[in-house]
Design a protein around this motif. Sequence first.
Motif, mmCIF file in Angstrom:
data_model
loop_
_atom_site.group_PDB
_atom_site.id
_atom_site.type_symbol
_atom_site.label_atom_id
_atom_site.label_comp_id
_atom_site.label_asym_id
_atom_site.label_seq_id
_atom_site.Cartn_x
_atom_site.Cartn_y
_atom_site.Cartn_z
ATOM 1 N N ARG A 238 35.131 -37.573 -9.073
ATOM 2 C CA ARG A 238 34.912 -37.239 -10.472
ATOM 3 C C ARG A 238 36.247 -37.019 -11.163
ATOM 4 O O ARG A 238 37.170 -36.407 -10.606
ATOM 5 C CB ARG A 238 34.058 -35.970 -10.620
ATOM 6 N N LEU A 239 36.359 -37.498 -12.391
ATOM 7 C CA LEU A 239 37.569 -37.278 -13.170
ATOM 8 C C LEU A 239 37.746 -35.789 -13.413
ATOM 9 O O LEU A 239 36.787 -35.062 -13.691
ATOM 10 C CB LEU A 239 37.484 -38.021 -14.506
ATOM 11 N N GLY A 240 38.975 -35.332 -13.304
ATOM 12 C CA GLY A 240 39.262 -33.937 -13.586
ATOM 13 C C GLY A 240 38.733 -32.976 -12.549
ATOM 14 O O GLY A 240 38.586 -31.788 -12.816
ATOM 15 N N ARG A 241 38.435 -33.458 -11.312
ATOM 16 C CA ARG A 241 37.899 -32.556 -10.285
ATOM 17 C C ARG A 241 38.923 -31.506 -9.880
ATOM 18 O O ARG A 241 38.579 -30.411 -9.478
ATOM 19 C CB ARG A 241 37.410 -33.325 -9.061
ATOM 20 N N GLY A 242 40.233 -31.824 -10.004
ATOM 21 C CA GLY A 242 41.285 -30.838 -9.849
ATOM 22 C C GLY A 242 41.350 -30.165 -8.489
ATOM 23 O O GLY A 242 41.800 -29.033 -8.378
ATOM 24 N N ARG A 243 40.930 -30.860 -7.436
ATOM 25 C CA ARG A 243 40.926 -30.230 -6.116
ATOM 26 C C ARG A 243 41.682 -31.069 -5.093
ATOM 27 O O ARG A 243 41.450 -30.966 -3.896
ATOM 28 C CB ARG A 243 39.491 -29.995 -5.661
ATOM 29 N N GLY A 244 42.597 -31.926 -5.547
ATOM 30 C CA GLY A 244 43.394 -32.710 -4.624
ATOM 31 C C GLY A 244 42.636 -33.918 -4.104
ATOM 32 O O GLY A 244 41.508 -34.212 -4.524
ATOM 33 N N PRO A 245 43.241 -34.668 -3.149
ATOM 34 C CA PRO A 245 42.608 -35.865 -2.599
ATOM 35 C C PRO A 245 41.293 -35.538 -1.895
ATOM 36 O O PRO A 245 41.101 -34.438 -1.372
ATOM 37 C CB PRO A 245 43.652 -36.390 -1.597
ATOM 38 N N VAL A 246 40.395 -36.505 -1.882
ATOM 39 C CA VAL A 246 39.113 -36.313 -1.191
ATOM 40 C C VAL A 246 39.354 -36.290 0.317
ATOM 41 O O VAL A 246 39.947 -37.225 0.868
ATOM 42 C CB VAL A 246 38.123 -37.436 -1.544
ATOM 43 N N PRO A 247 38.910 -35.251 1.034
ATOM 44 C CA PRO A 247 39.056 -35.213 2.502
ATOM 45 C C PRO A 247 37.962 -36.054 3.172
ATOM 46 O O PRO A 247 36.932 -35.536 3.605
ATOM 47 C CB PRO A 247 38.922 -33.725 2.827
ATOM 48 N N TRP A 248 38.188 -37.342 3.246
ATOM 49 C CA TRP A 248 37.145 -38.271 3.696
ATOM 50 C C TRP A 248 36.669 -37.973 5.122
ATOM 51 O O TRP A 248 35.476 -38.066 5.415
ATOM 52 C CB TRP A 248 37.643 -39.706 3.589
ATOM 53 N N ASP A 249 37.607 -37.644 6.027
ATOM 54 C CA ASP A 249 37.207 -37.359 7.409
ATOM 55 C C ASP A 249 36.302 -36.133 7.472
ATOM 56 O O ASP A 249 35.330 -36.101 8.243
ATOM 57 C CB ASP A 249 38.445 -37.142 8.285
ATOM 58 N N LEU A 250 36.628 -35.147 6.661
ATOM 59 C CA LEU A 250 35.801 -33.938 6.628
ATOM 60 C C LEU A 250 34.432 -34.250 6.027
ATOM 61 O O LEU A 250 33.399 -33.747 6.498
ATOM 62 C CB LEU A 250 36.501 -32.858 5.820
ATOM 63 N N LEU A 251 34.394 -35.082 4.986
ATOM 64 C CA LEU A 251 33.112 -35.493 4.404
ATOM 65 C C LEU A 251 32.251 -36.177 5.458
ATOM 66 O O LEU A 251 31.045 -35.904 5.569
ATOM 67 C CB LEU A 251 33.357 -36.431 3.227
ATOM 68 N N LYS A 252 32.872 -37.062 6.242
ATOM 69 C CA LYS A 252 32.111 -37.756 7.286
ATOM 70 C C LYS A 252 31.531 -36.766 8.287
ATOM 71 O O LYS A 252 30.362 -36.879 8.686
ATOM 72 C CB LYS A 252 33.022 -38.762 7.998
ATOM 73 N N ASP A 253 32.327 -35.776 8.690
ATOM 74 C CA ASP A 253 31.833 -34.762 9.632
ATOM 75 C C ASP A 253 30.651 -33.993 9.050
ATOM 76 O O ASP A 253 29.656 -33.745 9.748
ATOM 77 C CB ASP A 253 32.952 -33.786 9.978
ATOM 78 N N ARG A 254 30.746 -33.625 7.769
ATOM 79 C CA ARG A 254 29.669 -32.849 7.150
ATOM 80 C C ARG A 254 28.387 -33.683 7.025
ATOM 81 O O ARG A 254 27.277 -33.167 7.168
ATOM 82 C CB ARG A 254 30.106 -32.331 5.783
ATOM 83 N N LEU A 255 28.524 -34.965 6.720
ATOM 84 C CA LEU A 255 27.350 -35.836 6.651
ATOM 85 C C LEU A 255 26.726 -36.030 8.033
ATOM 86 O O LEU A 255 25.496 -36.047 8.176
ATOM 87 C CB LEU A 255 27.732 -37.189 6.047
ATOM 88 N N LEU A 256 27.583 -36.169 9.042
ATOM 89 C CA LEU A 256 27.080 -36.325 10.413
ATOM 90 C C LEU A 256 26.251 -35.121 10.840
ATOM 91 O O LEU A 256 25.240 -35.266 11.535
ATOM 92 C CB LEU A 256 28.250 -36.510 11.377
ATOM 93 N N GLN A 257 26.673 -33.934 10.430
ATOM 94 C CA GLN A 257 25.958 -32.724 10.814
ATOM 95 C C GLN A 257 24.536 -32.688 10.278
ATOM 96 O O GLN A 257 23.675 -31.996 10.829
ATOM 97 C CB GLN A 257 26.726 -31.496 10.337
ATOM 98 N N LEU A 258 24.283 -33.435 9.186
ATOM 99 C CA LEU A 258 22.951 -33.454 8.579
ATOM 100 C C LEU A 258 22.010 -34.445 9.236
ATOM 101 O O LEU A 258 20.793 -34.366 9.044
ATOM 102 C CB LEU A 258 23.064 -33.796 7.090
ATOM 103 N N CYS A 259 22.555 -35.400 9.982
ATOM 104 C CA CYS A 259 21.736 -36.498 10.511
ATOM 105 C C CYS A 259 21.046 -36.091 11.801
ATOM 106 O O CYS A 259 21.685 -35.559 12.717
ATOM 107 C CB CYS A 259 22.607 -37.728 10.762
ATOM 108 N N PRO A 260 19.744 -36.359 11.910
ATOM 109 C CA PRO A 260 19.034 -36.062 13.156
ATOM 110 C C PRO A 260 19.566 -36.902 14.310
ATOM 111 O O PRO A 260 20.132 -37.983 14.114
ATOM 112 C CB PRO A 260 17.577 -36.444 12.832
ATOM 113 N N VAL A 261 19.380 -36.388 15.516
ATOM 114 C CA VAL A 261 19.801 -37.102 16.721
ATOM 115 C C VAL A 261 18.743 -38.145 17.072
ATOM 116 O O VAL A 261 17.542 -37.877 17.032
ATOM 117 C CB VAL A 261 19.988 -36.119 17.890
#
Length: 423
Positions: free
Chosen positions: A69-92
């Motif tokens: 998002r424009l103006g998010r003001g929180r630095g670069p997107v931590p893509w690896d961390l996003l992937k980890d958080r999405l993985l935690q939501l997925c059923p086994v």
Amino acid sequence: MGVPSDEVVQIRHADAAGDPAVVTVSCPDKTGLGCDLCRVVLLFGLSVVKGDMSTDGRWCYIVLWVLPRLGRGRGPVPWDLLKDRLLQLCPVAAPFGFDAACLAAAGLQDAAPPAPQLFLLKLRCFDRMGLLHDVTRVLCELEFTIRRVKVSTTPDGSVLDLFFITDARELLHTKCRREEAYDKLESVLGDSLTSREIDPAPEDMLPRLQACASLTPAVMEQMFNMDLVEEQYISTRGDDNISVTVDNSLSSVHTLIQIQCGDHKGLLYDIMRTVKDCNIQISYGRFYASQNRRCDVDLFVVQSDGKKILDQQRQGSLCCRLRMELLRPLRVALVNRGPDTELLVANPVEVSGKGRPLVFYDITLALKNLQKRIFLAEIGRHVVEDREWEVYRVHFGEEQDLSSSLRSKIVDGVTSMLMGWDS
């Protein structure tokens, strides 16, 4: 939609600046998975510009094209961390030869995760403009979730902040993690900070803070009367181009819900949240946001019993609920409370008990931009017409004589920040 992969979550980065990254999730299905994924995407400061999702009830495949998002003001997107958080939501996935019943009997089926440990962060500071937002920004960057907050300012200009937080990394019980938090807070707050302390939250303290003041009938009318909410939306945005329709003629087994509306921050999350709370299952969905900020959504859905939505009353109720969430998913009001001027923001809570992410972050950022000092702040929950709302209360102190133009500026500024209309 792409080629399925053995990897549960994949992120393909943009080929050029301004192009979207592509997030692909391929995993066993579960109720509300689309909502949970969209919530994390919103939490990481991303907008969904296009989406495709399909499921046969057992396996789902979801593709989201996302942009920061424009103006998010929180630095670069931590893509690896996003992937980890999405993985935690997925059923086994079930091993070969096992079905859900076998997994349950063997104790291997995904179970609801235990509630994370609650901690109390105590900060004592000298007050200054934007202090509360700076603290909130640090907590978000650390992946702390603010469950409750109690902020008070003394007459001598000192501040006591109580933040009830949980840690997404679940490491806050360790000295190393607490020291990391202290270092970041000290680097941002500087000489304003006089003391900081993180401890496990006393079990008896949170219920006392949750017992916040009740909402008056006048405030309830202002924030939850849908005729007034719709009137406020049209006066703010100048249009009402929202269309929600139901069609049972295009599929023999699915009901088609078609939505056309303007874009706002977290739009896809709001739709997925509403569908989840209404116990509707999406078999196939498509989302597209054009450059002129108009969105088209097609959802092929069934009821929880696997059948089409044929009942006219339920169709009307679902369309009305979706339209309400698209008009104004959050409610903002400025009221007088004794000698204080009070800003109220109501955020809908999912049936699962989760509230919308980053609401307090956006409120404090908007008020910092407006150069408004915060005298006191608190978060509580209220049930209004069988729905639970998380209500943020911010006091500005003794400013009863705020002009009507300044009051409108505050409400419009906070609303625009929450809805992403400024970006």
